[in-house]
Design an enzyme around this catalytic site. Structure first.
Site, PDB file in Angstrom:
ATOM      1  N   HIS A 111       0.855  -1.118   0.119  1.00 22.90           N
ATOM      2  CA  HIS A 111       0.063  -0.134  -0.026  1.00 22.90           C
ATOM      3  C   HIS A 111       0.899   1.243   0.297  1.00 22.90           C
ATOM      4  O   HIS A 111       2.173   1.067  -0.182  1.00 22.90           O
ATOM      5  CB  HIS A 111      -1.052  -0.071   1.201  1.00 22.90           C
ATOM      6  N   ASP A 169       5.650   4.643   5.074  1.00 22.02           N
ATOM      7  CA  ASP A 169       6.602   3.624   5.777  1.00 22.02           C
ATOM      8  C   ASP A 169       6.258   2.522   5.060  1.00 22.02           C
ATOM      9  O   ASP A 169       6.911   1.504   5.531  1.00 22.02           O
ATOM     10  CB  ASP A 169       6.101   3.344   7.221  1.00 22.02           C
ATOM     11  N   HIS A 170       5.952   2.272   3.828  1.00 21.50           N
ATOM     12  CA  HIS A 170       5.816   1.115   3.027  1.00 21.50           C
ATOM     13  C   HIS A 170       6.381   1.277   1.749  1.00 21.50           C
ATOM     14  O   HIS A 170       6.398   0.344   0.939  1.00 21.50           O
ATOM     15  CB  HIS A 170       4.489   0.184   3.101  1.00 21.50           C
TER      16      HIS A 170
END
Length: 250
Positions: free
Chosen positions: A61, A65-66
């Site tokens: 997603h 932080d991803h």
């Protein structure tokens, strides 16, 4: 030969001094997939593979932080010492325009497609990358978000991404060798978009997973607490996704 999972980082929602945000390297024989590209993960990725040798990137997603290190990977791929064709990039709908909007600082749209060969994910998306088979399912996180099951030979690894407990993740992880499941929330809330450690244990139990690795543990939990709480709801082996650790499937 089993799958190999190397933890590049698992911190949330920002890096710790010794732990980047969410990112993992999945490898099997000569195939290498960077799974989530959270803040700070591009550095440790290069301890294990060069960008030239990366076969694909898979993004669960678009929370930073991803996915934030896609931005630095873009500069490496187009404007530095990396020479290769665009990297296959699997990500949520709108990922190309999202990257371009951040990178563009002038009248011309940044050429993200020159760095990445982009495929938008959808529920039940199937892909083959080298020796790996990837099955993606939508999960519940308040925005478009996905979990993935990666298989090779007779080995399987399932990654939750970020999600509240949901039946689609249980189905995706059914009888998986390893479930890599987030456990961010310290306590259950009505509008939660994450697992608690107990939820991670329940998901592993419901899926009949062979092994549980808790990851993305929130700032109000220790790794030891997360493992202990998940173990109260799952009878199989439970471990923590410590940065720098490499796990192998049978």
């Amino acid at each position: 030969m089993g799958l190999s999972l190397t933890v590049l980082g698992c911190a949330t929602p920002y890096p710790a001094v010794d732990n980047p945000c969410s990112g993992y390297l999945v490898s099997h024989q000569g195939t290498r997939v960077w799974m989530d590209a959270g803040t700070g993960t591009l550095g440790p990725l290069q301890l294990h593979t060069r960008l030239e040798d990366l076969d694909a990137i898979w993004i669960s997603h678009l929370h930073a932080d991803h996915s934030a290190d896609l931005l630095t990977a873009y500069y490496a791929l187009l404007f530095a010492d990396v020479e290769r064709d665009p990297v296959p990039l699997f990500g949520p709908p709108g990922i190309a325009d999202r990257l371009a909007a951040f990178l563009t600082n002038g009248p011309q749209r940044s050429p993200v497609e020159s760095a990445f060969e982009i495929t938008e994910l959808h529920d039940d998306h199937q892909a083959t990358v080298g020796t790996l088979r990837l099955t993606t399912k939508a999960v519940h996180h308040g925005i478009p978000a996905f979990g993935v099951r990666i298989e090779a030979d007779d080995a399987s690894l399932t990654y939750s991404g970020d999600t509240a407990p949901c039946q689609s993740l249980v189905e995706l992880a059914r009888d998986t060798d390893v479930l890599l499941c987030e456990a961010e929330s310290a306590e259950r809330t009505p509008d939660m978009a994450h697992h608690t450690p107990e939820d991670a244990g329940d998901t592993a139990t419901g899926a009949n997973a062979g092994r549980l690795i808790v990851t993305h543990v929130g700032r109000f939990l220790t790794a030891q607490e997360a493992v202990a709480r998940a173990s109260s709801r799952y009878r199989g082996p439970v471990e923590y996704a410590a940065p720098g650790t490499t796990f192998s499937t049978p």
